[in-house]
Design a protein around this motif. Sequence first.
Motif, PDB file in Angstrom:
ATOM      1  N   THR A   7       0.833  -1.206   0.000  1.00 26.97           N
ATOM      2  CA  THR A   7       0.000   0.000   0.000  1.00 26.97           C
ATOM      3  C   THR A   7       0.863   1.250   0.000  1.00 26.97           C
ATOM      4  O   THR A   7       0.580   2.197  -0.733  1.00 26.97           O
ATOM      5  N   SER A  10       2.340   1.623  -3.413  1.00 26.31           N
ATOM      6  CA  SER A  10       1.271   2.011  -4.331  1.00 26.31           C
ATOM      7  C   SER A  10       0.918   3.485  -4.163  1.00 26.31           C
ATOM      8  O   SER A  10       0.726   4.207  -5.151  1.00 26.31           O
ATOM      9  N   ASN A  11       0.840   3.959  -2.921  1.00 24.35           N
ATOM     10  CA  ASN A  11       0.528   5.368  -2.678  1.00 24.35           C
ATOM     11  C   ASN A  11       1.608   6.276  -3.254  1.00 24.35           C
ATOM     12  O   ASN A  11       1.300   7.315  -3.855  1.00 24.35           O
ATOM     13  N   ILE A  14       1.161   6.444  -6.984  1.00 23.07           N
ATOM     14  CA  ILE A  14       0.045   7.314  -7.366  1.00 23.07           C
ATOM     15  C   ILE A  14       0.510   8.768  -7.410  1.00 23.07           C
ATOM     16  O   ILE A  14       0.263   9.487  -8.382  1.00 23.07           O
ATOM     17  N   TYR A  34      -6.343  11.208 -11.330  1.00 20.03           N
ATOM     18  CA  TYR A  34      -5.670  10.981 -10.049  1.00 20.03           C
ATOM     19  C   TYR A  34      -6.330  11.649  -8.845  1.00 20.03           C
ATOM     20  O   TYR A  34      -6.113  11.214  -7.721  1.00 20.03           O
ATOM     21  N   ASP A  81      -1.836   6.690   5.145  1.00 21.51           N
ATOM     22  CA  ASP A  81      -2.445   7.158   3.889  1.00 21.51           C
ATOM     23  C   ASP A  81      -1.791   8.438   3.370  1.00 21.51           C
ATOM     24  O   ASP A  81      -2.315   9.088   2.468  1.00 21.51           O
ATOM     25  N   ILE A 119      -4.058   9.891   0.453  1.00 25.49           N
ATOM     26  CA  ILE A 119      -4.629   8.980  -0.539  1.00 25.49           C
ATOM     27  C   ILE A 119      -5.810   8.231   0.086  1.00 25.49           C
ATOM     28  O   ILE A 119      -5.733   7.771   1.221  1.00 25.49           O
ATOM     29  N   ASP A 121      -8.701   5.305  -1.452  1.00 28.90           N
ATOM     30  CA  ASP A 121      -9.224   4.519  -2.580  1.00 28.90           C
ATOM     31  C   ASP A 121      -8.441   4.782  -3.871  1.00 28.90           C
ATOM     32  O   ASP A 121      -9.020   4.978  -4.939  1.00 28.90           O
ATOM     33  N   GLU A 122      -7.127   4.839  -3.737  1.00 26.81           N
ATOM     34  CA  GLU A 122      -6.202   5.017  -4.864  1.00 26.81           C
ATOM     35  C   GLU A 122      -6.378   6.345  -5.599  1.00 26.81           C
ATOM     36  O   GLU A 122      -6.028   6.472  -6.775  1.00 26.81           O
ATOM     37  N   ARG A 123      -6.894   7.350  -4.889  1.00 27.16           N
ATOM     38  CA  ARG A 123      -7.031   8.704  -5.441  1.00 27.16           C
ATOM     39  C   ARG A 123      -6.482   9.688  -4.422  1.00 27.16           C
ATOM     40  O   ARG A 123      -6.535   9.457  -3.215  1.00 27.16           O
TER      41      ARG A 123
END
Length: 147
Positions: A7, A10-11, A14, A34, A81, A119, A121-123
């Motif tokens: 995670t 991934s963050n 993004i 994004y 996050d 971040i 929900d991947e936004r």
Amino acid sequence: MNTSEHTLTSNKDIVRGFIDALFTKGDLGAVDDYLAEDFVNHDPPFGAPGDREGMRAAGALFRSACPDWHSEPHQMIAEGDLVVEHFTATGTQKAELLGAPAPAEDRTVRLRGINIFRIRDERIVEQWCRLDELGVLRQLGLAPAQA
């Protein structure tokens, strides 16, 4: 790699993807790809609105004045996050920028700063930033040079 490490990676991906798409490639659609619909920039630069359209306008502003504008991340740190980015963005001024006309000879404009992105929900849903706005204004001749 465990779920937490995945995670965090991934963050960071993004944030890196967003900055690269909007500011380095000039893709204004990156805002839609994004940023969450309810995105809030708590510290919008140079008087821009603190929403998605303000971010799109910032990307358009710098890319139109400096077509080679690009952002170089020096560090990205993720926890929970949040992603913190320390960066330097540069470009060659070819058109008016923040009211300063393009110079007769090429001028490299440099912007240093630190961004914090949240971040969900991947936004990207929130941003806080500390940018060297005064440094940019000095480079453009819009603020007195340091004494």
